[in-house]
Design a protein around this motif. Structure first.
Motif, short mmCIF file in Angstrom:
data_model
loop_
_atom_site.label_atom_id
_atom_site.label_comp_id
_atom_site.label_asym_id
_atom_site.label_seq_id
_atom_site.Cartn_x
_atom_site.Cartn_y
_atom_site.Cartn_z
N ILE A 137 0.84 -1.21 0.00
CA ILE A 137 0.00 0.00 0.00
C ILE A 137 0.86 1.25 0.00
N GLN A 138 1.88 1.26 0.83
CA GLN A 138 2.78 2.42 0.91
C GLN A 138 3.50 2.66 -0.41
N ALA A 139 4.05 1.57 -0.99
CA ALA A 139 4.81 1.71 -2.23
C ALA A 139 3.95 2.21 -3.38
N THR A 140 2.69 1.76 -3.43
CA THR A 140 1.79 2.17 -4.50
C THR A 140 1.38 3.62 -4.37
N PHE A 141 0.84 3.98 -3.23
CA PHE A 141 0.24 5.31 -3.08
C PHE A 141 1.27 6.40 -2.82
N GLU A 142 2.46 6.03 -2.40
CA GLU A 142 3.55 7.00 -2.30
C GLU A 142 3.84 7.60 -3.66
N ASN A 143 3.80 6.75 -4.68
CA ASN A 143 4.07 7.22 -6.05
C ASN A 143 2.86 7.92 -6.66
N TRP A 144 1.67 7.37 -6.47
CA TRP A 144 0.48 7.99 -7.03
C TRP A 144 0.29 9.39 -6.45
N GLU A 145 0.52 9.51 -5.17
CA GLU A 145 0.37 10.80 -4.49
C GLU A 145 1.22 11.89 -5.16
N SER A 146 2.48 11.57 -5.45
CA SER A 146 3.37 12.56 -6.05
C SER A 146 2.96 12.91 -7.47
N GLU A 147 2.44 11.92 -8.21
CA GLU A 147 1.99 12.18 -9.57
C GLU A 147 0.80 13.15 -9.59
N PHE A 148 -0.16 12.90 -8.72
CA PHE A 148 -1.36 13.74 -8.69
C PHE A 148 -1.02 15.15 -8.19
N LEU A 149 -0.10 15.25 -7.24
CA LEU A 149 0.33 16.57 -6.76
C LEU A 149 1.00 17.34 -7.90
N GLN A 150 1.88 16.65 -8.62
CA GLN A 150 2.57 17.27 -9.75
C GLN A 150 1.58 17.81 -10.78
N MET A 151 0.61 16.97 -11.17
CA MET A 151 -0.33 17.38 -12.21
C MET A 151 -1.22 18.52 -11.74
N ALA A 196 10.07 20.43 -14.74
CA ALA A 196 11.00 21.51 -15.09
C ALA A 196 11.85 21.12 -16.29
N SER A 197 12.19 19.84 -16.40
CA SER A 197 13.01 19.37 -17.51
C SER A 197 12.29 19.51 -18.84
N ILE A 198 10.99 19.10 -18.89
CA ILE A 198 10.26 19.21 -20.16
C ILE A 198 9.99 20.67 -20.51
N VAL A 199 9.72 21.49 -19.49
CA VAL A 199 9.49 22.92 -19.74
C VAL A 199 10.73 23.58 -20.33
N LEU A 200 11.90 23.29 -19.77
CA LEU A 200 13.13 23.94 -20.21
C LEU A 200 13.72 23.30 -21.47
N LEU A 201 13.75 21.96 -21.51
CA LEU A 201 14.37 21.29 -22.66
C LEU A 201 13.58 21.50 -23.95
N SER A 202 12.26 21.71 -23.82
CA SER A 202 11.45 21.93 -25.03
C SER A 202 11.72 23.30 -25.66
N ILE A 203 12.48 24.15 -24.98
CA ILE A 203 12.89 25.43 -25.58
C ILE A 203 13.85 25.17 -26.73
N LEU A 233 1.64 31.49 -15.05
CA LEU A 233 3.09 31.59 -15.22
C LEU A 233 3.49 31.23 -16.65
N ARG A 234 4.61 31.81 -17.09
CA ARG A 234 5.07 31.63 -18.47
C ARG A 234 6.54 31.22 -18.50
N GLN A 235 6.94 30.58 -19.60
CA GLN A 235 8.35 30.30 -19.85
C GLN A 235 8.63 30.59 -21.31
N LYS A 236 9.36 31.64 -21.56
CA LYS A 236 9.66 32.05 -22.92
C LYS A 236 10.32 30.94 -23.71
N GLY A 237 9.75 30.61 -24.87
CA GLY A 237 10.33 29.64 -25.77
C GLY A 237 9.92 28.20 -25.50
N SER A 238 9.18 27.94 -24.42
CA SER A 238 8.82 26.56 -24.08
C SER A 238 7.51 26.15 -24.73
N SER A 239 7.46 24.91 -25.21
CA SER A 239 6.22 24.38 -25.80
C SER A 239 5.17 24.14 -24.72
#
Length: 218
Positions: A59-73, A190-197, A83-89
């Motif tokens: 239970i811990q291993a599963t929801f520890e990861n799901w929790e972070s994904e939902f927070l991120q999204m 942050a990686s996809i935001v910056l690298l997509s520039i 917020l904006r990032q110049k040049g980012s897709s």
């Protein structure tokens, strides 16, 4: 493949869900093997399938990861509103107003909350972030429950004193589990935001057109 084919029209979600289930099954069996190996080393009874799926370890291993994904999204959706990032897709235009900023107008094909208006429309306008927020809270609680259960199981195996729910809320182990996942999620965003520039992937909606200038925001 016909464009009216069900798989063609839903292939992205089908493949993503299939991959998630494959890796989740892999997590289950490898986690089950790992937990039983540790139990065997401690001279404890091994867990069967049914016992392991109810264990704090799984239970811990599963929801520890799901929790972070939902927070991120949830936070990514909210942060990209203003917020904006110049040049980012991944960024909205720095200067132009976009379709998503327009006030919704009821029409024949509009979702029913738009036609209904009032409180239903107010909720629907923020329903994406709200649902991710609810999923985060549910996953956070289940992660806490699983981690707490796993911690006390380990304490009992070692003949040490177990602790209560309130005390575990301040246990560094639980927050370590959360923070190590939260930071990695925002590193990925942050990686996809910056690298997509500067980088491109022809044909992907997550990339700018290959010939678009680096400092131009789609």
């Amino acid at each position: 493949m016909s464009k009216n084919n069900f798989f063609y029209r839903n292939s992205l979600s089908i493949v993503l869900i299939a991959l998630m289930l494959i890796f989740w099954v892999g997590q289950f069996f490898t986690g089950w093997k790992t937990e039983n190996k540790e139990l065997a080393e401690e001279g404890q009874a091994l867990l069967n399938f049914g016992q392991y799926i109810q264990s704090g370890h799984f239970i811990q291993a599963t929801f520890e990861n799901w929790e972070s994904e939902f927070l991120q999204m949830m936070l990514y959706i909210l942060l990209t509103v203003s917020l904006r990032q110049k040049g980012s897709s991944e960024s909205k235009s720095l200067t132009e107003k976009e379709d998503v900023d327009e006030e919704p107008k009821p029409h024949s094909n509009a979702p029913w909350p738009v036609k209904k208006g009032g409180i239903w429309l107010k909720i629907y306008k923020h329903s994406l972030s709200l649902v991710f927020g609810v999923l985060f809270l549910i996953s956070f609680v289940l992660h806490f429950f699983g981690s707490y259960k796993d911690y006390n199981s380990e304490q009992m195996i070692k003949n040490k004193t177990t602790i209560g729910v309130y005390d575990y809320l301040f246990e560094s182990r639980f927050w370590f589990e959360s923070f190590q996942n939260w930071q990695s999620e925002f590193l990925a965003v942050a990686s996809i935001v910056l690298l997509s520039i500067w980088l491109r992937e022809k044909g992907s909606p997550e990339s700018k057109p290959v010939d678009m200038a680096h400092d131009e925001t789609p």
